[in-house]
Motif scaffolding. Structure first.
Motif, short mmCIF file in Angstrom:
data_model
loop_
_atom_site.label_atom_id
_atom_site.label_comp_id
_atom_site.label_asym_id
_atom_site.label_seq_id
_atom_site.Cartn_x
_atom_site.Cartn_y
_atom_site.Cartn_z
N LEU A 1 1.13 0.04 -6.49
CA LEU A 1 0.33 -0.57 -5.43
C LEU A 1 1.23 -1.12 -4.33
N GLY A 2 2.30 -1.79 -4.73
CA GLY A 2 3.24 -2.30 -3.73
C GLY A 2 3.85 -1.18 -2.91
N LEU A 3 4.19 -0.07 -3.57
CA LEU A 3 4.75 1.07 -2.84
C LEU A 3 3.75 1.65 -1.85
N ALA A 4 2.49 1.66 -2.23
CA ALA A 4 1.46 2.19 -1.33
C ALA A 4 1.23 1.28 -0.13
N ILE A 5 1.32 -0.03 -0.34
CA ILE A 5 1.06 -1.00 0.74
C ILE A 5 2.22 -1.07 1.72
N ALA A 6 3.46 -0.97 1.22
CA ALA A 6 4.66 -1.25 2.01
C ALA A 6 4.71 -0.54 3.36
N PRO A 7 4.44 0.76 3.47
CA PRO A 7 4.60 1.44 4.76
C PRO A 7 3.40 1.33 5.69
N LEU A 8 2.33 0.65 5.26
CA LEU A 8 1.09 0.68 6.05
C LEU A 8 1.26 0.06 7.43
N GLY A 9 2.01 -1.03 7.54
CA GLY A 9 2.17 -1.68 8.84
C GLY A 9 2.92 -0.81 9.82
N TRP A 10 4.10 -0.35 9.43
CA TRP A 10 4.92 0.46 10.32
C TRP A 10 4.23 1.77 10.67
N CYS A 11 3.78 2.47 9.64
CA CYS A 11 3.12 3.77 9.87
C CYS A 11 1.82 3.60 10.66
N GLY A 12 1.10 2.51 10.36
CA GLY A 12 -0.16 2.28 11.06
C GLY A 12 0.03 2.09 12.55
N TYR A 13 1.02 1.28 12.93
CA TYR A 13 1.21 1.06 14.37
C TYR A 13 1.74 2.31 15.07
N VAL A 14 2.70 2.99 14.44
CA VAL A 14 3.23 4.22 15.04
C VAL A 14 2.12 5.25 15.20
N ALA A 15 1.25 5.37 14.18
CA ALA A 15 0.13 6.31 14.27
C ALA A 15 -0.84 5.90 15.37
N TRP A 16 -1.10 4.59 15.51
CA TRP A 16 -2.01 4.11 16.57
C TRP A 16 -1.45 4.44 17.95
#
Length: 395
Positions: free
Chosen positions: A238-253
């Motif tokens: 779960l921690g591994l799945a959560i970790a990249p969400l911020g960085w990847c989310g903003y770059v994707a946005w």
């Protein structure tokens, strides 16, 4: 390797004992940190009074601080065209990650503070949380004296004044330090959440994600003493799945907003930034060495050599993998970035693990001698910070 230099094995029991009285244990280090930063602010105020300048403006209303405050007030969408030789570069506010301006907006809406002053408050509070996290890492691995020395060294860096500016370095370091601490303690979900928030704060948030992922991968390697408990494995995943969400989310946005898969890289390119493996930086140093600014080029070369030596020393001291990955990625990204080379010391500010070899050496000294050395470093940092902000300063 001496007993002082031997990293401890971070267990859940030791982590719980540390967290039970963490504030009381960290209090001397936090007081030393606050004193160092207050000295920097006092010297800046005196320098500003002599120069007929406003220290408040220097800290909250110049360079990137203006961009963060504008995003907080009006949201994203602002850009400006800047001549660059024969070309024109477009500086877009999409280059700035959103967590700091979100916090500035929140504080401005619930208090009488302006967005710029809200940024100063966020930075002030985050710098204390960052100092606490830096101490926690040093204390957990090498003991209280080393942790305290590490905190004061971080406060007394030549560009330590940035920790008191309305910039995102303090906020990012707070999230990164506690994220690394969580990895050391095996608190994977907490580490993942902090890594995600760090990824919403600065591009170098990828370093925290890498620390989480690579440490987990090493833990799960066959033959390693990884976790055998299914519940703990689920928390790790779960921690591994959560970790990249911020960085990847903003770059994707940004990619969606600009209608380009390479949108964020294009935005950075508009600022003249990007990554070329350090070729542009090496060329810049070469120009200094072969021109009238030879001494400046030589100083840069010595500085880079010192950074690399510190990292190699960290490896030789067998520091835990999360620290080596995090510090190494921050160092790599800073040295391999092109653009405004004067910003590199600021980009390296979150790389606190590189200071551990020096902190360990100071921890071996008598307390009075170590205190005098750290106090002298704090004074030099205060003088340099005031000089720097009254000159070119951070971009």
């Amino acid at each position: 390797m001496t007993e002082l230099a031997r990293p401890l094995v971070a267990t859940h029991d030791s982590a719980e004992r540390a967290s039970g009285a963490v504030l009381r244990r960290a209090a001397p280090a936090l007081l030393a940190y606050a004193g160092t930063r207050l000295l920097g602010l006092a010297v800046l105020a005196i320098w500003a009074a002599v120069a007929d300048e406003s220290p408040h403006r220097l800290l909250s209303a110049r360079w990137d601080s203006l961009w963060y405050a504008r995003i907080a007030a009006d949201g994203y969408g602002y850009s400006v065209s800047v001549p660059a030789g024969a070309d024109v570069r477009v500086h877009s506010d999409l280059a700035f990650f959103p967590l700091l301006p979100w916090l500035e907006r929140l504080l401005a809406e619930i208090s009488p503070l302006s967005h710029a002053d809200a940024g100063l408050l966020v930075s002030a509070l985050a710098s204390l949380v960052a100092a606490w996290g830096v101490f926690a890492v040093g204390d957990l691995l090498y003991g209280r004296r080393a942790g305290t020395a590490l905190v004061v060294l971080w406060a007394a860096l030549p560009v330590g004044i940035v920790q008191s500016m309305a910039y995102s370095e303090s906020l990012f370091t707070a999230l990164a330090a506690w994220g690394v601490y969580a990895v050391l303690c095996g608190r994977w979900v907490t580490a993942g959440v902090l890594a995600a928030l760090a990824g919403l704060t600065r591009p170098v948030g990828a370093a925290v994600v890498a620390a989480v992922w690579l440490t987990a991968a090493a833990t799960l390697l066959p033959g390693r003493r990884g976790t055998r408990d299914r519940a703990e494995r689920r928390r790790m995943l779960l921690g591994l799945a959560i970790a990249p969400l911020g960085w990847c989310g903003y770059v994707a946005w940004v990619g969606i907003h600009t209608e380009s898969v390479t949108g964020y890289l294009d935005v950075q390119g508009g600022w003249g930034n990007g990554f070329d493996g350090g070729l542009a930086f090496a060329g810049f140093i070469g120009e200094q060495l072969t021109g009238p600014a030879f001494l400046a080029g030589a100083a840069l070369l010595v500085g880079v050599a010192l950074l690399l030596w510190l990292y190699v020393t960290c490896v030789r001291q067998r520091q835990p993998l999360p620290l080596l990955v995090y510090g190494g990625v921050v160092l790599l990204l800073a040295l391999s970035a092109k653009g405004y080379f004067g910003s590199k010391p600021r980009l390296l500010l979150p790389a606190f693990p590189l200071l551990l070899p020096i902190a360990l050496a100071l921890a071996r000294l008598r307390p009075v001698r170590a205190g005098l050395l750290l106090g002298a470093l704090g004074l030099v940092s205060a003088l340099y910070g005031a000089f720097w902000l009254h000159g070119s300063g951070p971009p």
